[in-house]
Each structure stands twice: as C-alpha cells, then as structure tokens.
Design a protein around this motif. Structure first.
Motif, PDB file in Angstrom:
ATOM      1  N   GLN A 104       0.888  -1.138   0.119  1.00 29.59           N
ATOM      2  CA  GLN A 104      -0.020  -0.292   0.003  1.00 29.59           C
ATOM      3  C   GLN A 104       0.976   1.236   0.038  1.00 29.59           C
ATOM      4  OE1 GLN A 104      -2.498   0.074   3.307  1.00 29.59           O
ATOM      5  NE2 GLN A 104      -3.630   2.142   2.806  1.00 29.59           N
ATOM      6  N   ALA A 105       1.949   1.394   0.754  1.00 30.69           N
ATOM      7  CA  ALA A 105       2.944   2.398   0.724  1.00 30.69           C
ATOM      8  C   ALA A 105       3.694   2.740  -0.191  1.00 30.69           C
ATOM      9  CB  ALA A 105       3.703   2.336   1.756  1.00 30.69           C
ATOM     10  N   ALA A 106       3.918   1.542  -1.290  1.00 27.16           N
ATOM     11  CA  ALA A 106       4.592   1.681  -2.633  1.00 27.16           C
ATOM     12  C   ALA A 106       3.803   2.191  -3.391  1.00 27.16           C
ATOM     13  CB  ALA A 106       5.373   0.230  -2.856  1.00 27.16           C
ATOM     14  N   MET A 107       2.297   1.764  -3.477  1.00 24.22           N
ATOM     15  CA  MET A 107       1.372   2.291  -4.548  1.00 24.22           C
ATOM     16  C   MET A 107       1.338   3.739  -4.202  1.00 24.22           C
ATOM     17  SD  MET A 107      -1.462  -0.883  -5.204  1.00 24.22           S
ATOM     18  CE  MET A 107      -1.604  -1.421  -3.533  1.00 24.22           C
ATOM     19  N   GLY A 108       0.968   4.147  -3.186  1.00 27.72           N
ATOM     20  CA  GLY A 108       0.833   5.487  -2.732  1.00 27.72           C
ATOM     21  C   GLY A 108       2.112   6.476  -3.186  1.00 27.72           C
ATOM     22  N   ALA A 109       3.248   5.601  -2.775  1.00 24.63           N
ATOM     23  CA  ALA A 109       4.550   6.568  -3.340  1.00 24.63           C
ATOM     24  C   ALA A 109       4.453   6.689  -4.891  1.00 24.63           C
ATOM     25  CB  ALA A 109       5.831   5.929  -2.802  1.00 24.63           C
ATOM     26  N   GLY A 110       4.239   5.624  -5.590  1.00 29.95           N
ATOM     27  CA  GLY A 110       3.916   5.695  -7.039  1.00 29.95           C
ATOM     28  C   GLY A 110       3.073   6.533  -7.383  1.00 29.95           C
ATOM     29  N   VAL A 111       2.076   6.737  -6.858  1.00 31.90           N
ATOM     30  CA  VAL A 111       0.973   7.763  -7.303  1.00 31.90           C
ATOM     31  C   VAL A 111       1.578   9.225  -7.103  1.00 31.90           C
ATOM     32  CG1 VAL A 111      -1.433   8.699  -6.946  1.00 31.90           C
ATOM     33  CG2 VAL A 111      -1.065   6.134  -7.095  1.00 31.90           C
ATOM     34  N   VAL A 112       2.208   9.494  -5.867  1.00 33.86           N
ATOM     35  CA  VAL A 112       2.772  10.787  -5.535  1.00 33.86           C
ATOM     36  C   VAL A 112       3.788  10.893  -6.542  1.00 33.86           C
ATOM     37  CG1 VAL A 112       4.067  12.072  -4.083  1.00 33.86           C
ATOM     38  CG2 VAL A 112       2.054  10.631  -3.076  1.00 33.86           C
ATOM     39  N   GLY A 113       4.590   9.949  -6.980  1.00 42.80           N
ATOM     40  CA  GLY A 113       5.713  10.254  -7.834  1.00 42.80           C
ATOM     41  C   GLY A 113       5.338  10.577  -9.145  1.00 42.80           C
ATOM     42  N   TYR A 114       4.041   9.980  -9.700  1.00 37.87           N
ATOM     43  CA  TYR A 114       3.780  10.183 -11.121  1.00 37.87           C
ATOM     44  C   TYR A 114       2.846  11.364 -10.917  1.00 37.87           C
ATOM     45  CZ  TYR A 114       0.292   9.905 -14.821  1.00 37.87           C
ATOM     46  OH  TYR A 114      -0.378  10.057 -16.055  1.00 37.87           O
ATOM     47  N   VAL A 115       2.204  12.040 -10.177  1.00 43.83           N
ATOM     48  CA  VAL A 115       1.662  13.250  -9.865  1.00 43.83           C
ATOM     49  C   VAL A 115       2.674  14.389 -10.189  1.00 43.83           C
ATOM     50  CG1 VAL A 115       0.361  14.835  -8.641  1.00 43.83           C
ATOM     51  CG2 VAL A 115      -0.412  12.572  -9.113  1.00 43.83           C
ATOM     52  N   ILE A 116       3.724  14.153  -9.336  1.00 38.88           N
ATOM     53  CA  ILE A 116       4.746  15.200  -9.236  1.00 38.88           C
ATOM     54  C   ILE A 116       5.613  15.144 -10.629  1.00 38.88           C
ATOM     55  CG2 ILE A 116       7.275  15.688  -8.469  1.00 38.88           C
ATOM     56  CD1 ILE A 116       6.106  14.728  -5.684  1.00 38.88           C
ATOM     57  N   GLY A 117       5.683  13.933 -11.364  1.00 42.67           N
ATOM     58  CA  GLY A 117       6.369  13.986 -12.536  1.00 42.67           C
ATOM     59  C   GLY A 117       5.322  14.536 -13.591  1.00 42.67           C
ATOM     60  N   LEU A 118       4.269  14.446 -13.401  1.00 39.45           N
ATOM     61  CA  LEU A 118       2.888  14.882 -14.477  1.00 39.45           C
ATOM     62  C   LEU A 118       3.153  16.459 -14.386  1.00 39.45           C
ATOM     63  CD1 LEU A 118       0.733  14.255 -16.667  1.00 39.45           C
ATOM     64  CD2 LEU A 118      -0.702  14.566 -14.444  1.00 39.45           C
ATOM     65  N   TYR A 119       3.176  17.036 -13.049  1.00 38.42           N
ATOM     66  CA  TYR A 119       3.014  18.533 -13.126  1.00 38.42           C
ATOM     67  C   TYR A 119       4.577  19.111 -13.504  1.00 38.42           C
ATOM     68  CZ  TYR A 119      -1.468  18.707 -11.168  1.00 38.42           C
ATOM     69  OH  TYR A 119      -2.634  18.338 -10.944  1.00 38.42           O
TER      70      TYR A 119
END
Length: 110
Positions: free
Chosen positions: A79-94
C-alpha cells in the motif's frame, strides 16, 4: 547541445545531497539510539481502551484478517509503495507540464 554545469546547478546538487544525508541520519537515529520494543499504534490504542473501559465492544470487525504478521506487513508495504508511485507520478506529470509550458513560452518569445 552540451551544457556545462553552472555554479547554481552545483550548489543545488550539493543541497540535494545534504538533504538526502539528513533524511538518512534522521531515519537511522531512532533505530540506533532508542531501545525497546517497537509496536503499532493499533496495539497501543487497544491497550489504552481496555484500560479505560474494560467492557468495551468494537462497533465492527475486520473484513479481512491476514493469516500472519508477515502478510500484514507485506500488505502495508504494498500500500505504501502504491501511494508513493501515485505521488511520484503526479509530481512528474506536473513537472513535465511545467517544463513543456516553459519551452513553449521560450519558443513563442523568440
């Protein structure tokens, strides 16, 4: 286009390394210097509730009870890894959008 690192780039890189080192020290400090048993907040809350009101009955039960503590840890880490992946994706997107916008602004001003 080979660009040489500027002084500003070097100081930013140095600051990043110093911040990474500080994070590692802050994470390792309790593991090295704080002795005792580490437990979860769920266990501490359950203990506190039974001390305050011994006859307390929970409102609902777990929907799924893992077979062991290892499986529970695996699910928590996943769950922590998936959350970190989502946060990393959003930061990269922006960041990508911001860089794209800057490049289009630079081309339009030429």
């Amino acid at each position: 286009m080979n660009q040489k690192p500027t002084k500003n780039h070097q100081s930013t890189s140095r600051q990043n390394w110093l911040l990474a080192g500080a994070v590692i020290v802050l994470a390792a400090f309790p593991l090295v210097f704080v002795r005792g048993k580490y437990g979860g907040s769920d266990d501490q809350a359950k203990k506190a509730i039974t001390e305050i009101q011994p006859g307390y009955q929970p409102w609902f039960n777990h929907l799924f009870e893992p077979a062991s503590g290892e499986i529970s840890s695996l699910l928590f880490a996943s769950q922590a890894a998936m959350g970190a992946g989502v946060v990393g994706y959003v930061i990269g997107l922006y960041k990508g959008r911001s860089q794209s916008r800057q490049q289009s602004d630079n081309k339009s001003s030429e």
